[in-house]
Design a protein around this motif. Sequence first.
Motif, PDB file in Angstrom:
ATOM      1  N   MET A   1     -57.031  15.298   0.577  1.00  0.00           N
ATOM      2  CA  MET A   1     -57.224  16.753   0.591  1.00  0.00           C
ATOM      3  C   MET A   1     -57.905  17.147   1.899  1.00  0.00           C
ATOM      4  SD  MET A   1     -56.433  19.409  -1.152  1.00  0.00           S
ATOM      5  CE  MET A   1     -56.045  18.683  -2.741  1.00  0.00           C
ATOM      6  N   ASN A   2     -57.567  18.313   2.412  1.00  0.00           N
ATOM      7  CA  ASN A   2     -58.089  18.807   3.678  1.00  0.00           C
ATOM      8  C   ASN A   2     -59.617  18.934   3.620  1.00  0.00           C
ATOM      9  OD1 ASN A   2     -58.917  20.920   5.667  1.00  0.00           O
ATOM     10  ND2 ASN A   2     -56.739  20.809   6.183  1.00  0.00           N
ATOM     11  N   GLU A   3     -60.315  18.188   4.515  1.00  0.00           N
ATOM     12  CA  GLU A   3     -61.784  18.188   4.504  1.00  0.00           C
ATOM     13  C   GLU A   3     -62.344  19.569   4.818  1.00  0.00           C
ATOM     14  OE1 GLU A   3     -63.997  16.042   3.616  1.00  0.00           O
ATOM     15  OE2 GLU A   3     -62.497  14.574   3.029  1.00  0.00           O
ATOM     16  N   LYS A   4     -61.678  20.290   5.698  1.00  0.00           N
ATOM     17  CA  LYS A   4     -62.161  21.624   6.047  1.00  0.00           C
ATOM     18  C   LYS A   4     -62.079  22.551   4.842  1.00  0.00           C
ATOM     19  CE  LYS A   4     -61.394  25.498   9.148  1.00  0.00           C
ATOM     20  NZ  LYS A   4     -60.545  26.081  10.210  1.00  0.00           N
ATOM     21  N   THR A   5     -61.015  22.407   4.056  1.00  0.00           N
ATOM     22  CA  THR A   5     -60.875  23.226   2.847  1.00  0.00           C
ATOM     23  C   THR A   5     -62.006  22.940   1.864  1.00  0.00           C
ATOM     24  OG1 THR A   5     -58.483  23.316   3.096  1.00  0.00           O
ATOM     25  CG2 THR A   5     -59.368  23.746   0.900  1.00  0.00           C
ATOM     26  N   LEU A   6     -62.330  21.650   1.693  1.00  0.00           N
ATOM     27  CA  LEU A   6     -63.423  21.281   0.790  1.00  0.00           C
ATOM     28  C   LEU A   6     -64.734  21.916   1.248  1.00  0.00           C
ATOM     29  CD1 LEU A   6     -62.635  17.492   0.228  1.00  0.00           C
ATOM     30  CD2 LEU A   6     -62.084  19.401  -1.268  1.00  0.00           C
ATOM     31  N   ARG A   7     -64.937  21.953   2.554  1.00  0.00           N
ATOM     32  CA  ARG A   7     -66.181  22.521   3.092  1.00  0.00           C
ATOM     33  C   ARG A   7     -66.198  24.034   2.937  1.00  0.00           C
ATOM     34  NH1 ARG A   7     -66.849  24.552   7.957  1.00  0.00           N
ATOM     35  NH2 ARG A   7     -64.987  23.478   8.747  1.00  0.00           N
ATOM     36  N   VAL A   8     -65.086  24.692   3.283  1.00  0.00           N
ATOM     37  CA  VAL A   8     -65.038  26.154   3.238  1.00  0.00           C
ATOM     38  C   VAL A   8     -65.175  26.664   1.804  1.00  0.00           C
ATOM     39  CG1 VAL A   8     -63.521  28.141   3.593  1.00  0.00           C
ATOM     40  CG2 VAL A   8     -63.721  26.398   5.361  1.00  0.00           C
ATOM     41  N   LEU A   9     -64.562  25.966   0.846  1.00  0.00           N
ATOM     42  CA  LEU A   9     -64.604  26.397  -0.549  1.00  0.00           C
ATOM     43  C   LEU A   9     -65.840  25.875  -1.284  1.00  0.00           C
ATOM     44  CD1 LEU A   9     -60.841  26.009  -1.507  1.00  0.00           C
ATOM     45  CD2 LEU A   9     -62.071  28.085  -0.878  1.00  0.00           C
ATOM     46  N   GLU A  10     -66.706  25.130  -0.577  1.00  0.00           N
ATOM     47  CA  GLU A  10     -68.000  24.662  -1.094  1.00  0.00           C
ATOM     48  C   GLU A  10     -67.843  23.730  -2.301  1.00  0.00           C
ATOM     49  OE1 GLU A  10     -71.201  28.002  -0.239  1.00  0.00           O
ATOM     50  OE2 GLU A  10     -69.504  28.865  -1.334  1.00  0.00           O
ATOM     51  N   PHE A  11     -66.878  22.817  -2.221  1.00  0.00           N
ATOM     52  CA  PHE A  11     -66.684  21.847  -3.292  1.00  0.00           C
ATOM     53  C   PHE A  11     -67.896  20.930  -3.418  1.00  0.00           C
ATOM     54  CE2 PHE A  11     -64.826  17.787  -4.874  1.00  0.00           C
ATOM     55  CZ  PHE A  11     -64.430  18.244  -6.124  1.00  0.00           C
ATOM     56  N   ALA A  12     -68.603  20.694  -2.307  1.00  0.00           N
ATOM     57  CA  ALA A  12     -69.784  19.823  -2.341  1.00  0.00           C
ATOM     58  C   ALA A  12     -70.866  20.384  -3.264  1.00  0.00           C
ATOM     59  CB  ALA A  12     -70.334  19.639  -0.936  1.00  0.00           C
ATOM     60  N   LYS A  13     -70.960  21.716  -3.381  1.00  0.00           N
ATOM     61  CA  LYS A  13     -71.976  22.307  -4.261  1.00  0.00           C
ATOM     62  C   LYS A  13     -71.636  22.068  -5.736  1.00  0.00           C
ATOM     63  CE  LYS A  13     -73.665  25.814  -1.069  1.00  0.00           C
ATOM     64  NZ  LYS A  13     -73.934  27.255  -0.841  1.00  0.00           N
ATOM     65  N   ILE A  14     -70.355  22.007  -6.042  1.00  0.00           N
ATOM     66  CA  ILE A  14     -69.951  21.654  -7.402  1.00  0.00           C
ATOM     67  C   ILE A  14     -70.360  20.215  -7.699  1.00  0.00           C
ATOM     68  CG2 ILE A  14     -67.994  21.369  -8.959  1.00  0.00           C
ATOM     69  CD1 ILE A  14     -68.687  24.256  -8.373  1.00  0.00           C
ATOM     70  N   LYS A  15     -70.177  19.340  -6.716  1.00  0.00           N
ATOM     71  CA  LYS A  15     -70.572  17.947  -6.906  1.00  0.00           C
ATOM     72  C   LYS A  15     -72.085  17.821  -7.062  1.00  0.00           C
ATOM     73  CE  LYS A  15     -68.456  14.883  -4.281  1.00  0.00           C
ATOM     74  NZ  LYS A  15     -67.791  14.222  -3.147  1.00  0.00           N
ATOM     75  N   GLU A  16     -72.857  18.685  -6.388  1.00  0.00           N
ATOM     76  CA  GLU A  16     -74.316  18.674  -6.567  1.00  0.00           C
ATOM     77  C   GLU A  16     -74.670  19.040  -8.014  1.00  0.00           C
ATOM     78  OE1 GLU A  16     -76.033  21.269  -3.723  1.00  0.00           O
ATOM     79  OE2 GLU A  16     -75.432  20.069  -1.983  1.00  0.00           O
ATOM     80  N   GLN A  17     -73.981  20.033  -8.578  1.00  0.00           N
ATOM     81  CA  GLN A  17     -74.228  20.383  -9.981  1.00  0.00           C
ATOM     82  C   GLN A  17     -73.858  19.214 -10.892  1.00  0.00           C
ATOM     83  OE1 GLN A  17     -71.973  23.951 -10.781  1.00  0.00           O
ATOM     84  NE2 GLN A  17     -73.426  25.281  -9.735  1.00  0.00           N
ATOM     85  N   LEU A  18     -72.798  18.507 -10.521  1.00  0.00           N
ATOM     86  CA  LEU A  18     -72.348  17.367 -11.322  1.00  0.00           C
ATOM     87  C   LEU A  18     -73.339  16.214 -11.225  1.00  0.00           C
ATOM     88  CD1 LEU A  18     -69.926  16.699 -13.115  1.00  0.00           C
ATOM     89  CD2 LEU A  18     -68.788  15.731 -11.103  1.00  0.00           C
ATOM     90  N   LEU A  19     -73.912  16.003 -10.036  1.00  0.00           N
ATOM     91  CA  LEU A  19     -74.883  14.920  -9.853  1.00  0.00           C
ATOM     92  C   LEU A  19     -76.090  15.082 -10.773  1.00  0.00           C
ATOM     93  CD1 LEU A  19     -74.833  14.552  -5.953  1.00  0.00           C
ATOM     94  CD2 LEU A  19     -74.240  12.771  -7.587  1.00  0.00           C
ATOM     95  N   ALA A  20     -76.479  16.326 -11.011  1.00  0.00           N
ATOM     96  CA  ALA A  20     -77.653  16.580 -11.851  1.00  0.00           C
ATOM     97  C   ALA A  20     -77.414  16.177 -13.298  1.00  0.00           C
ATOM     98  CB  ALA A  20     -78.032  18.057 -11.785  1.00  0.00           C
ATOM     99  N   GLN A  21     -76.154  15.988 -13.696  1.00  0.00           N
ATOM    100  CA  GLN A  21     -75.849  15.644 -15.082  1.00  0.00           C
ATOM    101  C   GLN A  21     -75.651  14.139 -15.288  1.00  0.00           C
ATOM    102  OE1 GLN A  21     -76.279  18.229 -16.910  1.00  0.00           O
ATOM    103  NE2 GLN A  21     -76.318  19.547 -15.089  1.00  0.00           N
TER     104      GLN A  21
END
Length: 792
Positions: A1-21
């Motif tokens: 998947m396009n890394e820039k797309t992941l960054r622009v759509l803030e997919f990393a913040k979803i993973k942060e929410q997932l890490l907390a669980q």
Amino acid sequence: MNEKTLRVLEFAKIKEQLLAQASSSLGREKIDELQPMTDTASVVQALQETTEARAIYRTESFPLQGLIDVRPSLRRALLGATLQPEDLLEIAAVCACSRRAHQFFGKKAENYPLLSSYGQQLVVCRELEESIDSAISEFGDVKDSASSTLRKIRNDIRTLQSRLKQRLDTMVRSPAVQKFLQEPIVTVRNDRYVVPVKQEYRGQVPGIIHDQSASGATLFVEPMAVVEINNDLRRKEAEEEQEIERILGELSLEVQAAAPMLQKNLALLAQLDLAMAKGKLSYLQKATAPLINESGYLHLKNARHPLLQPETVVPSTVYLGKDFNVLLITGPNTGGKTVTLKTVGLLALMAQAGLHIPADEGSEMAVFQQIFADIGDEQSIEQNLSTFSSHMTNIIEITQRADHQSLVLLDELGAGTDPIEGAALAMSIIDYLHGLGCRLVATTHYSELKLYAYQTPGVQNANVEFDVETLQPTYRLRIGLPGKSNAFEIASRLGLGEHLIDNARGYLTGEQLRVEDLLRQLEVSRQEAWADRSEAQVLRRQAAAKAAELDKRLQAVQREEEKIIERAKQEARSLVQRYRQEMDQLLAELKQTIERVKADSVKEAAQVAETARRKMHRLQDEVAPSLAAATPKITPAQVAPDRDFQAGDTVLVKHLGQRGTLLDDPTEAGEVQVQLGALRLTCRLDQLEKLAVEERDNKRTSFQMINRSRSRVPLELDLRGQTVDEALLRVDKYLDDASVAGMKSVSIIHGKGTGVLRNAVREFISKHGHVLSYRFGGPAEGGTGVTIVELK
């Protein structure tokens, strides 16, 4: 998947929410590696994991305690190293975690088939777990029970320590030695037991000096009398260390043999931890599992951006991929266009990563091979890129890589340059991407693109609402209509002169004015249709609620009617049975009387008794059907012509077919209390008919029933030999019967005994509604074994 797309759509913040669980570092490692997938089967499986994990989180307690990353310890064991007790305890905890998870899914295989397939692959290493638990304590010490040799060595050590301390204690308590000591204590230096000797008396206490105080005033001397014991103690401690090393070595060999199975278990447990984290996040976000298709169709129902506050976010319904593949969203700045764009892109990434999406049930999502996003201003001074240039750089890359399996998101397409050229360029880019078969969502301010969407098949307009009255956006997305700029309306609301606004309208071309008029008419029609639809929905809900209420009330009436009929039948059956029992008893007494008379009259008396018995039973059989009916049927002639009801009237409750008496005058709401035998009901006046029933008949019937009842109720009730529950049921019925029969005083025989039955009966009587007072019987009445009850 396009890394820039992941960054622009803030997919990393979803993973942060997932890490907390996540419950373990292994699960967090899996989350760090999580990426959107492009294989449909893998996406469906990952979503199924999340669905089952969410169900577990809601209803079960999943046993992941003890999941620790022991991979470094396993690698050392495979290399032949001896593991430390702490390492072994962690491995035992992983064994226990694997065992519990295996047992959990063994019992829940039907409920969670996919996760159960993971759980059933776990290898239960019970022998290794028990070996470690039996040898290592929870504090990380090797237990005495680890081997018989270790137990013997430690017993010897304790014996030597005891002898050593005893000898030293004797020495320090000796008056001859105490004067040479700094303190009368025994301490340890260099693992040897010593006593503190004053510097000036070091020659008076022969022994080995192991240490001295910082001031030099005290020397720590091992007296010669205990040197040999200390030596023996040191040898035993060395033997203890060797035995512990041997035990740890054997356990490490067991770990080495089980290492491949444990590594496989860790991988499976990590996958389960990831699944549970996804399930927890789904529950917290109130998310749902989207339906996955391979046809490029996307339909998000009331979708919410997962990074915005749930209390404030406005849901949006977005769909494309069937009737149209391109959606052009117009509307004012800060109106929610970019949020809608990001919501579509981020939810697509989440779904392809196996995560539930915050949208309503039934939402659908396609699996895209690529997702491209050009959102935001990425101008760069260092690279000499303007806003327009930065957008064009991204779009050029998109046009080179996109295909019919791509989702493209373009924000402010064609912005940052001349509006006419920018609009032309935007239409050309849309034409190209539309021709490729992409699914495209774009936002724009250009009016030319609104007409373009109307005229181009497969392209649809949409807009975000703006409230001209409040000058605030509503953030609601409407598909099918383009947005208006609302510049003239906003300027007018803010106070700009009408002559200036009229003059501005004069600069618009005829085509532009026609478009604005068309949009205005469409907006009015849409609002009217929406209002009609909303009103129809309200009326439909009200009608449904009214129908449900009426159905509920009808069911309640039917249930009450069935209860009344059944109660009447039960009372009738009980009355007949009581008649029969009493008559049989009378006959038995009659026969006993006959036996006492002369023999020549016995036969005649018996015949008379038998004839009487047959007559009584025939009478009861005739009475029973009428008693079952409980209340005589009302004929039309008995219905009174007037409908003016008042307290005391005899009425027919029409829906029950029963006759009753009004207890009070009707209320303003048209309701009244009706007494039906022992039952009191609230009825509407339209449910009643006034009856012309002779009051004296009722009085005569009541008087006859009371007299018959009184003749059947004995003056005393004997409870001896019964349990408390049985006795209280009989007391309750007896007091009711006695009260109905008009009796004023009765006796209840409960006996003395342990006092349990007596106390229970007296406590029950004290709260009974028919009881006026009660007392123990007198000496001639049975004393404390009898309670005399006065009735109201």
